[in-house]
Each structure stands twice: as structure tokens, then as C-alpha cells.
Design a protein around this motif. Structure first.
Motif, mmCIF file in Angstrom:
data_model
loop_
_atom_site.group_PDB
_atom_site.id
_atom_site.type_symbol
_atom_site.label_atom_id
_atom_site.label_comp_id
_atom_site.label_asym_id
_atom_site.label_seq_id
_atom_site.Cartn_x
_atom_site.Cartn_y
_atom_site.Cartn_z
ATOM 1 N N GLU A 11 5.261 1.673 -33.695
ATOM 2 C CA GLU A 11 6.348 2.085 -33.777
ATOM 3 C C GLU A 11 6.393 1.170 -31.954
ATOM 4 N N HIS A 12 5.943 0.692 -31.473
ATOM 5 C CA HIS A 12 5.718 -0.128 -29.827
ATOM 6 C C HIS A 12 5.335 -1.093 -29.606
ATOM 7 N N VAL A 13 6.289 -1.600 -31.073
ATOM 8 C CA VAL A 13 5.128 -2.865 -30.295
ATOM 9 C C VAL A 13 6.335 -4.215 -30.638
ATOM 10 N N MET A 14 7.527 -3.719 -30.090
ATOM 11 C CA MET A 14 8.950 -4.237 -29.316
ATOM 12 C C MET A 14 9.249 -4.278 -28.054
ATOM 13 N N PRO A 15 8.789 -5.241 -27.794
ATOM 14 C CA PRO A 15 9.061 -4.895 -25.899
ATOM 15 C C PRO A 15 10.286 -4.117 -25.378
ATOM 16 N N GLY A 16 10.246 -3.214 -24.611
ATOM 17 C CA GLY A 16 10.649 -2.975 -23.780
ATOM 18 C C GLY A 16 11.333 -0.731 -25.218
ATOM 19 N N THR A 17 10.085 -0.995 -25.996
ATOM 20 C CA THR A 17 10.322 -0.302 -26.722
ATOM 21 C C THR A 17 9.455 1.433 -25.881
ATOM 22 N N SER A 18 8.617 1.416 -25.144
ATOM 23 C CA SER A 18 7.712 2.523 -24.771
ATOM 24 C C SER A 18 8.070 2.060 -22.889
ATOM 25 N N GLY A 19 9.333 1.472 -22.649
ATOM 26 C CA GLY A 19 8.687 1.073 -21.024
ATOM 27 C C GLY A 19 8.138 -0.248 -21.221
ATOM 28 N N GLY A 20 6.882 -0.880 -21.804
ATOM 29 C CA GLY A 20 6.377 -1.808 -21.471
ATOM 30 C C GLY A 20 6.623 -3.250 -20.714
ATOM 31 N N ASP A 21 6.425 -4.226 -20.083
ATOM 32 C CA ASP A 21 6.934 -5.171 -19.484
ATOM 33 C C ASP A 21 6.745 -6.537 -20.328
ATOM 34 N N LYS A 22 7.714 -6.957 -20.902
ATOM 35 C CA LYS A 22 8.449 -8.017 -21.687
ATOM 36 C C LYS A 22 6.720 -9.228 -21.285
ATOM 37 N N VAL A 23 6.667 -9.866 -22.656
ATOM 38 C CA VAL A 23 5.588 -10.998 -22.324
ATOM 39 C C VAL A 23 6.348 -12.072 -22.412
ATOM 40 N N SER A 24 6.201 -13.190 -21.582
ATOM 41 C CA SER A 24 7.011 -14.476 -21.616
ATOM 42 C C SER A 24 6.150 -15.468 -21.582
ATOM 43 N N GLY A 25 6.494 -16.943 -21.968
ATOM 44 C CA GLY A 25 5.767 -17.441 -21.952
ATOM 45 C C GLY A 25 5.388 -18.754 -20.696
ATOM 46 N N GLY A 26 6.435 -19.894 -21.276
ATOM 47 C CA GLY A 26 6.221 -21.005 -19.863
ATOM 48 C C GLY A 26 7.761 -21.222 -19.516
ATOM 49 N N ARG A 27 8.312 -22.284 -18.936
ATOM 50 C CA ARG A 27 9.678 -22.070 -18.294
ATOM 51 C C ARG A 27 10.648 -22.718 -19.554
ATOM 52 N N THR A 28 9.592 -23.570 -20.488
ATOM 53 C CA THR A 28 10.079 -24.065 -21.942
ATOM 54 C C THR A 28 10.251 -23.256 -22.868
ATOM 55 N N ALA A 116 -12.264 4.903 -26.301
ATOM 56 C CA ALA A 116 -12.225 4.320 -25.945
ATOM 57 C C ALA A 116 -10.935 3.822 -26.775
ATOM 58 N N LEU A 117 -10.834 4.101 -27.751
ATOM 59 C CA LEU A 117 -9.815 3.606 -29.054
ATOM 60 C C LEU A 117 -8.304 4.519 -28.314
ATOM 61 N N ARG A 118 -9.189 5.621 -28.011
ATOM 62 C CA ARG A 118 -7.487 6.120 -28.023
ATOM 63 C C ARG A 118 -7.091 6.545 -26.608
ATOM 64 N N ARG A 119 -7.985 6.430 -25.216
ATOM 65 C CA ARG A 119 -7.201 5.961 -23.738
ATOM 66 C C ARG A 119 -6.631 4.602 -24.170
ATOM 67 N N ALA A 120 -6.998 3.467 -24.744
ATOM 68 C CA ALA A 120 -6.480 2.313 -24.762
ATOM 69 C C ALA A 120 -5.390 2.650 -24.877
ATOM 70 N N ALA A 121 -4.709 3.570 -26.857
ATOM 71 C CA ALA A 121 -3.674 3.397 -27.377
ATOM 72 C C ALA A 121 -2.875 4.498 -26.239
ATOM 73 N N HIS A 122 -3.315 4.854 -25.885
ATOM 74 C CA HIS A 122 -2.478 6.129 -24.949
ATOM 75 C C HIS A 122 -2.120 5.521 -23.740
ATOM 76 N N GLY A 123 -2.825 4.420 -22.963
ATOM 77 C CA GLY A 123 -2.188 3.047 -22.165
ATOM 78 C C GLY A 123 -1.101 3.058 -22.100
ATOM 79 N N LEU A 124 -1.189 1.827 -23.685
ATOM 80 C CA LEU A 124 -0.427 1.285 -24.041
ATOM 81 C C LEU A 124 1.286 2.138 -24.418
ATOM 82 N N ALA A 125 1.009 2.996 -25.012
ATOM 83 C CA ALA A 125 2.075 3.942 -25.842
ATOM 84 C C ALA A 125 1.727 4.925 -25.058
#
Length: 187
Positions: A11-28, A116-125
């Protein structure tokens, strides 16, 4: 890793659904419309990127980690590996065999990877982990420092508050409390 945790991350795959930073590419390039760290964690076969100094940048894959431990248990116990199993089925199989696994030399690695799975998941969402303080004394040190985290089947004597750090199955704890109550009823 529980199926609920896997759902939570999904449920937290889309940027902003958990307050995470949006991933962006280069200028183009347009921004990537998903959180790559979450996608890495919920997709099978995702391999964390490791930098030149062997620092892990991406999180581990939940399905890949569970599959590797399931395969090891099936191999050692002579069981048929469940090829089409999803995260829920893999987690259930691991839970059914955890007492047997506890006697193996690799149990520390197993526990570290699952932790580690639990800690990583908690860190992401992040979510709130419910910790239930139990009233019965520890069977090892007799302190009232027993806790049960997030409905798990294991009871821990909390070393953070002076307990001995022992781990007990829920069934053993329930039997232990029943014995205490029987002794009190007799006295």
C-alpha cells in the motif's frame, strides 16, 4: 514476516503515500511514479544493490528471503518445496517449522535475516508495533519482564528492563501460568 506486513508495504508503493521522498530521474527524465525501495522489498528476485564498499543501499526482498529459508528447511526435512507459494504460505511454513529450526546451527542467521526484513519494512513504511506486557513471571529468572510483540507466538523476557532475554513459546507460557494458578488454588 507476516502477510499483513507485506500488504502494508504494498500500500506504500506510490510516492507520498507514507511521506517518503519521490524518486526522480535526470533533468530530461520524468520522475519514477513509484517508490523503488518498496518495490524492491515486495518483489521476488529483487537483489539489494551493494556499493563498492559493500554497503547495502536497497532493502532485501521479502519473497526472496522467505523462499531461500523455506527451501533450506524443505531440503533438510525432506519436504516438497512449495513452488507456487506466496508470502503468506511461505511465512506459515516457516512458522510451523521454527521450533525445529531453533535447534540448527544456522538459526542465528535465520533470525537475523527475518529481523532485517522487519526493520527494513518498518523503515520504509513505519507502523506501530503493539507490545503486550504479560503478568506471569519468567520461567527462567522469575522476573515479571515478559513481553509478546505484535501477536507473535513467542514470549520474550525483556532484557531492556533487566530480564534474562529467554524466549518461550506461547503454549509453554500458558502452561507455566496454569501451573502457577493451580499452585495458588491449592495453597
Amino acid at each position: 514476516m507476516t502477510p499483513a506486513l507485506h500488504r502494508w508495504l504494498s500500500e506504500h508503493v506510490m510516492p507520498g503515500t507514507s511521506g517518503g521522498d519521490k524518486v526522480s530521474g535526470g533533468r530530461t527524465e520524468a520522475p519514477v511514479p513509484a517508490r523503488l525501495d518498496v518495490l524492491c522489498m515486495i518483489n521476488d528476485g529483487s537483489v539489494p544493490y551493494r556499493g563498492d564498499d559493500d554497503d547495502q543501499v536497497g532493502p532485501p526482498s521479502i519473497p526472496s528471503t522467505l523462499k531461500s529459508w523455506t527451501w533450506l528447511i524443505c531440503e533438510h526435512r525432506g519436504l516438497v518445496y512449495p513452488i507456487t507459494a506466496g508470502v503468506a504460505e511461505l511465512a506459515a511454513l516457516l512458522a510451523r517449522h521454527v521450533e525445529w529450526a531453533a535447534g540448527r546451527e544456522w538459526i542465528v542467521d535465520f533470525m537475523e535475516e527475518i529481523g532485517a526484513l522487519r526493520r527494513a519494512a518498518h523503515g520504509l513504511a513505519p507502523w506501530t508495533v503493539h507490545v503486550q506486557e504479560l503478568i506471569g513471571p519468567c520461567p527462567s529468572c522469575d522476573l515479571r519482564a515478559l513481553i509478546r510483540t505484535a501477536g507473535e507466538e513467542w514470549i520474550e523476557c525483556d532484557a531492556a528492563v533487566g530480564g534474562c532475554g529467554s524466549l518461550w513459546s506461547l503454549a509453554y507460557y500458558n502452561d507455566h501460568v496454569s501451573e502457577i494458578l493451580k499452585r495458588k488454588a491449592i495453597s
